[in-house]
Write an enzyme that holds these catalytic residues in place. Structure first.
Site, PDB file in Angstrom:
ATOM      1  N   SER A   1      48.930  40.628  31.541  1.00 54.59           N
ATOM      2  CA  SER A   1      48.296  40.722  32.844  1.00 54.59           C
ATOM      3  C   SER A   1      48.923  41.812  33.719  1.00 54.59           C
ATOM      4  CB  SER A   1      48.309  39.361  33.529  1.00 54.59           C
ATOM      5  OG  SER A   1      47.199  39.211  34.363  1.00 54.59           O
TER       6      SER A   1
ATOM      7  N   ASP B   1      48.525  55.853  30.513  1.00 53.76           N
ATOM      8  CA  ASP B   1      47.402  56.743  30.815  1.00 53.76           C
ATOM      9  C   ASP B   1      47.861  58.033  31.474  1.00 53.76           C
ATOM     10  OD1 ASP B   1      45.648  54.952  29.736  1.00 53.76           O
ATOM     11  OD2 ASP B   1      44.436  54.696  31.541  1.00 53.76           O
TER      12      ASP B   1
ATOM     13  N   LYS C   1      45.123  40.496  28.460  1.00 57.85           N
ATOM     14  CA  LYS C   1      44.499  39.768  29.571  1.00 57.85           C
ATOM     15  C   LYS C   1      43.977  40.774  30.586  1.00 57.85           C
ATOM     16  CE  LYS C   1      43.680  36.599  32.685  1.00 57.85           C
ATOM     17  NZ  LYS C   1      43.208  37.587  33.655  1.00 57.85           N
TER      18      LYS C   1
END
Length: 496
Positions: free
Chosen positions: A312, A323, A337
Site C-alpha cells: 500500500s 518511476d 495493493k
C-alpha cells in the site's frame, strides 16, 4: 466534495482510507431508483428469520450483519466499521496501543501474521511473518474476523495471551504465550552499516514519520558529509498515512514531483499528490519538516528494499522512486495493493470504509494485483528463499479487485496460480529431501533482524552501492525456481 487537507489518508495492507466528512448520496452520484423487488425480498427474508430461526435474534444484530455482508461482498478492503475498529485505526496512525505487537491479515480461515512489529513481545518471541494463528487462548479462529482477533490480542499491559501458531515452512503447530505491553512503534530507524553509507528503515507511515525521517537525515548528513549511498528499507511495511508516504518520497524527489494519483467515480477521488508541503502536511506539525533538508538526499545513490509484505503506502513510495529512476528497487515483488478506501461516518459509533478509487504511480501504472517488481531480485537468506512460494499477495486474496489496465489479467493470474502450485511442489520435494540436520537448522532459523550484519538482503544492497558482486535471487522473474542452485553474480562500477 473536496477533501480537507487536515483529514489524513490511511493506507495499509487492508486499505487506503481517506477520512472525510459524511457525504450525501446526491453528492456522490446521480439518484437512481431503489430496486423495490429486491427490497421486498430482503424484508421477507428478514421476517422469516425473525419468525422461524431456531433462536430469537434482535433487529440490530440482523441489520448490522446485513450491512456488513453487503459491504464485504464488494472487495476485501471495503468494510462496515464500528466504534472499536475506528479507534484501532486511530491507534495505528499515532503508533501507540496495548497488545502483543502483531500486524495481522487472514488466510484459509485462519489469522495470518503479516509482520511482528520490531521490539515487541511478538517479535522477541520469534514469531515469523507468514505464521498462521489457529487459536487464541484455546479458542479456534476458524471463521473469526480480523477485528475479532485483534480485539482478543489487545488488552491491558501485563496480561497474558496464548496463541497456537502453524508454521507452514516447518509443517508444525506450537503454542506461544505472550505478555501484552504498551506498543510504541518507532516508525523510522537509521544506522551506518559501512563508512559513507546509510541505512534507513521505515516500519509504518505514521503521523510523525516525515518529521522523524527529516531528523534522521539531518543526523546522517552531519555524521557522513561524504555520503556515497543510502538504503531505504520498506520490507514488512504494511502502510499507513498517505501524507507520510508522500513526505518520505518527497525527501528524495525533486520538489513538486508527482508521487501518486488517484481516480474513481466520485469527484473527491480524482487527485494528484505531489512532493510539496501542502500534500504531506499533517496537523501534528506546523512547519515543513523537509524545509532545511540537505540537498545531498536528492541525488545520492538510493536503493529501496522490498518484499511480499511491502504494501500500500510503501508501494506508493517504491513506485514513485522507481518511476522517477531515482532508486533501484531490490528484493521481492511487493504485495500489490492498489486501491483507495474512504472512511465515511454513518452514525455516532460507525462508519463505512468503502473502496472509492484506484491509485497510480507517477507514470500512470496501476500496481493492483501486480505489485512493484524489483529491478534486482534478491533472496531473504544466503541459501535461497523457497518460502517465497508460500507468500500471499493481493492477487491471492478472494474477491480482489481487477487490474483495470491489464486485459490479460485472468490468463496471467491462472498462469501465476500454476506457477505457485509448481513452486509449492518443488518446495515440498525440497523439504522431503532435507537431511535431519537441515530440518533442525530450518526449525531453529529465526526471523531476520532487519538492518543487522546477518541481513543478507541489506548486504547485497551494500554490495550494489559499492560496486561489488551481488548474489541475485535463485527465483526467476515469474517466481519459478531457477534450475541452477548457484546464485547469479552482478557487478557494476562503484556509484558516487
Amino acid at each position: 466534495m473536496r477533501q480537507s487537507r487536515f483529514f489524513p489518508v490511511l493506507l495499509t495492507t487492508f486499505g487506503i482510507v481517506a477520512m472525510l466528512p459524511r457525504l450525501t448520496s446526491a453528492a456522490q452520484s446521480p439518484a437512481t431508483p431503489l430496486p423495490l423487488d429486491q427490497l421486498r425480498l430482503f424484508a421477507e427474508v428478514f421476517g422469516q428469520i425473525k419468525r422461524e430461526y431456531v433462536k430469537l435474534v434482535d433487529d440490530d444484530t440482523l441489520l448490522t450483519a446485513a450491512i456488513k455482508g453487503m459491504v464485504s461482498s464488494l472487495d476485501p478492503h471495503s468494510v462496515y466499521v464500528d466504534k472499536t475498529e475506528f479507534q484501532e485505526s486511530q491507534e495505528q496512525i499515532t503508533g501507540r496501543f496495548a497488545g502483543v505487537g502483531l500486524e495481522i491479515g487472514s488466510e484459509d480461515r485462519f489469522i495470518k501474521i503479516i509482520d511482528p512489529i520490531e521490539d515487541t513481545p511478538a517479535f522477541r518471541a520469534g514469531i515469523h511473518s507468514g505464521d498462521l494463528i489457529t487459536s487464541i487462548d484455546n479458542k479456534s479462529v476458524n471463521g473469526m474476523t480480523i477485528n475479532d482477533a485483534s480485539a482478543r490480542l489487545r488488552g491491558n499491559p501485563g496480561t497474558k495471551v496464548t496463541l497456537t501458531l502453524f508454521r507452514k515452512s516447518q509443517n508444525r503447530s506450537f503454542p506461544v504465550t505472550l505478555s501484552r505491553a504498551l506498543i510504541k512503534v518507532q516508525s523510522v530507524k537509521a544506522t551506518v552499516p559501512a563508512p559513507g553509507y546509510a541505512y534507513v528503515r521505515i516500519t509504518s507511515f505514521q503521523e510523525r514519520t516525515t518529521p522523524d525521517l527529516a531528523t534522521k537525515l539531518r543526523a546522517i548528513a552531519s555524521q557522513q558529509p561524504n555520503l556515497k549511498g543510502l538504503i531505504l528499507d520498506l520490507r514488512n511495511n504494511g502502510g499507513g498515512l498517505v501524507e507520510s508516504a508522500v513526505g518520505v518520497a518527497g525527501a528524495f524527489l525533486p520538489p513538486n514531483s508527482i508521487v501518486v494519483t488517484t481516480n474513481g467515480q466520485a469527484g473527491y477521488s480524482k487527485r494528484a499528490y505531489r512532493a510539496t508541503y501542502p500534500d504531506y502536511r499533517l496537523p501534528s506539525f506546523e512547519r515543513d519538516p523537509l524545509q532545511n533538508e540537505s540537498p545531498i538526499f536528492k541525488k545520492v545513490p538510493l536503493i529501496v528494499l522490498t518484499n511480499a509484505y511491502t504494501a500500500s503506502a510503501s508501494e506508493i513510495v517504491a513506485g514513485a522512486l522507481q518511476d522517477a529512476s531515482r532508486a533501484t528497487i531490490l528484493g521481492k515483488t511487493t504485495f500489490g495493493k492498489g486501491s483507495v478506501q474512504t472512511l465515511v461516518p454513518m452514525t455516532r459509533d460507525s462508519a463505512l470504509r468503502l473502496t472509492t478509487a484506484y491509485y497510480f504511480t507517477p507514470n500512470g501504472r496501476s500496481i493492483q494485483d501486480i505489485g512493484i517488481r524489483p529491478d534486482i531480485q534478491i533472496d531473504q537468506y544466503s541459501d535461497g528463499d523457497p518460502d517465497d512460494a508460500l507468500a500471499t499477495r493481493e492477487a491471492d486474496v478472494p474477491n480482489h479487485l481487477a487490474n483495470i489496465q491489464d486485459p490479460n489479467e485472468r490468463e496471467e493470474l491462472e498462469a501465476r496460480e500454476k506457477d505457485r502450485i509448481r513452486n509449492l511442489h518443488l518446495y515440498e520435494e525440497h523439504t522431503d529431501a532435507e537431511t535431519p540436520e537441515q530440518r533442525r537448522k530450518n526449525r531453529e532459523r529465526t526471523s531476520i533482524e532487519f538492518g543487522s550484519s546477518a541481513d543478507f538482503m541489506l548486504q547485497q544492497a551494500l554490495n550494489k552501492l559499492q560496486g561489488k558482486a551481488v548474489l541475485e535471487s535463485r527465483a526467476l522473474p515469474n517466481g519459478r525456481l531457477a534450475q541452477s542452485d548457484t546464485p547469479r553474480l552482478q557487478s557494476e562500477p562503484e556509484a558516487h
